[in-house]
Every structure is written in C-alpha cells, then in structure tokens.
Enzyme design. Structure first.
Site, mmCIF file in Angstrom:
data_model
loop_
_atom_site.group_PDB
_atom_site.id
_atom_site.type_symbol
_atom_site.label_atom_id
_atom_site.label_comp_id
_atom_site.label_asym_id
_atom_site.label_seq_id
_atom_site.Cartn_x
_atom_site.Cartn_y
_atom_site.Cartn_z
ATOM 1 N N CYS A 52 0.983 -1.295 -0.504
ATOM 2 C CA CYS A 52 -0.418 0.253 -0.259
ATOM 3 C C CYS A 52 0.792 0.767 0.105
ATOM 4 O O CYS A 52 0.417 2.281 -0.864
ATOM 5 C CB CYS A 52 -0.417 0.010 1.348
ATOM 6 S SG CYS A 52 -1.645 -1.513 1.295
ATOM 7 N N ARG A 135 -8.455 -4.474 -3.585
ATOM 8 C CA ARG A 135 -7.322 -2.853 -4.045
ATOM 9 C C ARG A 135 -7.944 -2.978 -4.986
ATOM 10 O O ARG A 135 -8.349 -3.892 -6.197
ATOM 11 C CB ARG A 135 -5.573 -3.947 -4.893
ATOM 12 C CG ARG A 135 -4.685 -4.103 -3.633
ATOM 13 C CD ARG A 135 -3.565 -4.119 -4.041
ATOM 14 N NE ARG A 135 -2.286 -4.508 -2.995
ATOM 15 C CZ ARG A 135 -1.927 -3.796 -1.613
ATOM 16 N NH1 ARG A 135 -2.554 -2.487 -1.722
ATOM 17 N NH2 ARG A 135 -1.398 -4.693 -0.625
HETATM 18 C C1 BEZ Z 1 0.420 -4.583 1.711
HETATM 19 O O1 BEZ Z 1 1.882 -4.948 1.536
HETATM 20 O O2 BEZ Z 1 0.354 -3.184 1.842
HETATM 21 C C2 BEZ Z 1 -0.390 -5.712 2.577
HETATM 22 C C3 BEZ Z 1 0.236 -7.419 1.922
HETATM 23 C C4 BEZ Z 1 -1.241 -8.217 2.521
HETATM 24 C C5 BEZ Z 1 -1.894 -7.278 2.871
HETATM 25 C C6 BEZ Z 1 -2.360 -6.661 3.243
HETATM 26 C C7 BEZ Z 1 -1.450 -5.733 2.860
#
Ligand code: BEZ
Length: 233
Positions: A52, A135
């Site tokens: 993110c 997402r």
């Molecule tokens: C992230 O790195 O943004 C992420 C990865 C897995 C689950 C939730 C967020």
C-alpha cells in the site's frame, strides 16, 4: 456473529453508489461533489503496510498527470482517520523509495471503519479477507457513471501507468467515437465502430482514410497531439 452488512458490486454503466464520508481532506459527498470531473475511487487493505505504501507513493507522484486529464483521486481503507494521518505523515517524512521521497499525498483518503463504503463498492471479499478491503479501482465519469472496475488481491500492487492509460483511453473513446485495441497508447491506430450493414461495411473497406483488416475490423489514425489536446482539460 452474523455479518448483516449488505455487499453490492457496482457494475460498468451504473451510477456510482452515493455516500458521505470523512477523509484526510475533510468531508466528502461522493460522487456528487465530483460532478464534472473524472474520479478514480480506489481502496487499499491497510495503512502502514508495504504494498500500500508503494502504491500511495506512486499514485501521489502521478497526481498532477491525472489532474491534467480532469481526473481526481480518492483513496479508502477500513482504517481510521488518525491512522491515515499518521501513515501519510510517515510516508512524507521517512520513506524514500525508487527515487520518490518527500511524497505528499494531497488527495483525500476516506476512513471507513464501519465498512459502509467498502460494502457498497464490493471491496470486502471474504475469500481474500473479512477485515481488509481488496485493492479495488473504480473509474467514474463526470456524470457519476462507473466506467471501469478492477479488483486486485491483497498481494498484488497495481500498475498506475495502466490506470492513467485507462482514463486516456476512455476519454479518447468518448471524444472521437472510437474503440481502443489491445495495448493501445495515444498515437496508435484506433478502431472505428463496426458497420451495421453489408453496404456500410463495403463503403468502409473502400474508404481511403480507414485501414480495414476485414469488413468488421477497420482502424483510423489520430495523432497523439490531437488526442491529448482534446482530452486534457
Ligand atoms: C501490503 O503490503 O500492503 C499488504 C500485503 C498483504 C495484505 C495487506 C496489505
């Protein structure tokens, strides 16, 4: 405990579901407040997570390019406002990544602890997570109509050049009454609408301004400058 939240998934061509929400830039009334602009509403799973963070840095860095297309950006996660503020401050003050540093996220980030917005936009997909939004990306036009929908899993960061290409392609299709072929970029040939009848199809094949691969597959060229001049605000 039973989950009574009703989930809907907006579809292309439908009105974007309306909501009011608190964001890092104040309250918003969506999509009403964005009438007359394109807008990308997108969700992410959680603040203070690496994928993110990389996405927000990429999107914030491209914000001016989207503005040139009269396209606003609005983010969302089911975290609270203070978490959002602290995370965006950390990004600005501490994170240097792929040449991006001091990145200020100026677009609104919605707090959605109640999952009200996430439910209306089908962002909670239990096969992936009950507690985090996937997402999701919704490209919404100036009349508040959903024009493109994308859902990515938690582990997959989005391609922001592709989101830019989508807005350029949608605006080009609207302005020039064309369709865009695979991997289209401005300056590449554009597809003219399929002929409704045999006679029209024959006329098209004989039209010197068109290139026809067959009666149902004709293209024309519009140069990149003409396209970008028309679709930039
Ligand atoms: C992230 O790195 O943004 C992420 C990865 C897995 C689950 C939730 C967020």
């Amino acid at each position: 405990m039973e989950n009574n939240v009703v989930t809907t998934m907006p579809r292309i061509g439908e009105k974007a579901p309306a909501f009011k929400a608190v964001t890092t830039q104040g309250e918003i009334d969506f999509p009403k407040q964005y009438e007359g602009s394109w807008v990308i509403l997108f969700s992410h799973p959680a603040d203070f997570t690496p994928v993110c963070t990389s996405e927000f840095m990429a999107f914030a860095t491209l914000q001016d390019k989207f503005e040139e297309l009269n396209c606003k950006l609005v983010g969302l996660s089911v975290d609270g406002l203070y978490s959002h503020i602290a995370w965006l401050r950390t990004i600005k003050e501490k994170i240097e990544y792929k040449g991006m540093k001091n990145v200020e996220v100026k677009f609104p980030l919605i707090e959605d602890i109640s999952m009200n917005v996430a439910s209306k936009y089908g962002m909670i997909q239990p096969g992936e997570s009950n507690t985090q939004a996937v997402r999701a990306v919704f490209v919404i036009d100036p009349k508040g109509i959903v024009r493109t929908v994308l859902y990515y899993p938690l582990s997959l960061g989005r391609n922001f050049d592709e989101l830019y290409r989508i807005v350029v392609a949608l605006k080009t299709a609207d302005e020039f009454k064309v369709a865009t072929p695979a991997d289209w970029r401005p300056g590449d040939e554009l597809i003219v609408p399929t002929a409704g009848s045999c006679g029209v199809a024959q006329e098209r094949v004989e039209n010197k301004d068109l290139k026809c691969y067959d009666w149902f597959f004709c293209t024309k060229n519009i140069d990149e400058t003409t396209i970008m001049d028309k679709i930039k605000k």
